[in-house]
Design a protein around this motif. Sequence first.
Motif, PDB file in Angstrom:
ATOM      1  N   LYS A 110      39.558  30.224  40.403  1.00  0.00           N
ATOM      2  CA  LYS A 110      39.454  31.675  40.610  1.00  0.00           C
ATOM      3  C   LYS A 110      39.526  32.414  39.283  1.00  0.00           C
ATOM      4  O   LYS A 110      38.787  33.370  39.053  1.00  0.00           O
ATOM      5  CB  LYS A 110      40.578  32.159  41.531  1.00  0.00           C
ATOM      6  N   ARG A 111      40.430  31.993  38.387  1.00  0.00           N
ATOM      7  CA  ARG A 111      40.568  32.651  37.073  1.00  0.00           C
ATOM      8  C   ARG A 111      39.280  32.527  36.272  1.00  0.00           C
ATOM      9  O   ARG A 111      38.855  33.464  35.596  1.00  0.00           O
ATOM     10  CB  ARG A 111      41.736  32.065  36.279  1.00  0.00           C
ATOM     11  N   ARG A 112      38.677  31.339  36.310  1.00  0.00           N
ATOM     12  CA  ARG A 112      37.426  31.129  35.565  1.00  0.00           C
ATOM     13  C   ARG A 112      36.324  32.054  36.101  1.00  0.00           C
ATOM     14  O   ARG A 112      35.551  32.617  35.320  1.00  0.00           O
ATOM     15  CB  ARG A 112      36.972  29.668  35.678  1.00  0.00           C
ATOM     16  N   LYS A 113      36.264  32.194  37.415  1.00  0.00           N
ATOM     17  CA  LYS A 113      35.231  33.054  38.016  1.00  0.00           C
ATOM     18  C   LYS A 113      35.487  34.524  37.664  1.00  0.00           C
ATOM     19  O   LYS A 113      34.548  35.288  37.460  1.00  0.00           O
ATOM     20  CB  LYS A 113      35.207  32.872  39.535  1.00  0.00           C
TER      21      LYS A 113
END
Length: 189
Positions: free
Chosen positions: A183-186
Motif C-alpha cells: 500500500k505504501r509503495r502504491k
Amino acid sequence: MSLTQRFAPALASVIVASLMALSATAASAASQDQTQDLTLTGSAATGYTAATSNIHLEAGSFEDTFRFKATSPSLFEFSLVTMGANQDQLVSFSSVWLNGTQLTLTPVPGSAGLTYGNLSTPVYGDLVLTVKGYVGGTLVAGSPTAASYSSTFNLVPASAVPEPQSYALFLGGLGLMAVMLNKRRKQRA
C-alpha cells in the motif's frame, strides 16, 4: 613316580586354562554389541548434548545401546557419522530406536556416512537409545575390520520450539506487513 604322573596335574591345568580362554574369546567374538551410560552437558535453558564414538573390530551386525536422562520435557535429535578408507571400514545404520519408538534415519545428501534424525514429540525421564546396523561392508560376518562411528545426541527444551499457532501468527504478521508495504509503495507512486 613316572614323568607322566608327575606332570599330569600341571598339564591338566594348562588344558583347562586354555579351554577357558578359548571359550571366553569365542563369547566375546560372538557379540560386538556395546552399552554406554551417557552424561549430557548443558543447561535447561539451552538444552543438553553428548557425543560419543564406537569402534567395532569385526564384521557383522551390531546393536549399541545408549542410556541417558531428560530432566525436563525435551525434543530429541541425533547425528551418526561413519568414515573409513574403504567400504569394509564403514558402518551401515539400519535403525535407531528411542524407548521403543523407531526414529527415521535421514542421510545427508552428498555426504557418504552422515545420517541424522529426531523425535518431534517431547521426551522426559530415563531414555534408552538403540542403534542397529552392520559393520564391514562386503566382509563375511566375523572377519576382522576396523570400523567406527561417532554420534551426537541433543535434548532441546520443548518450550523453545514454537507451537503451530505461533507459526500461523508469525506468517499472518508477515503477510500483513507485506500488504502494508505494498500500500505504501502504491501511495508513493
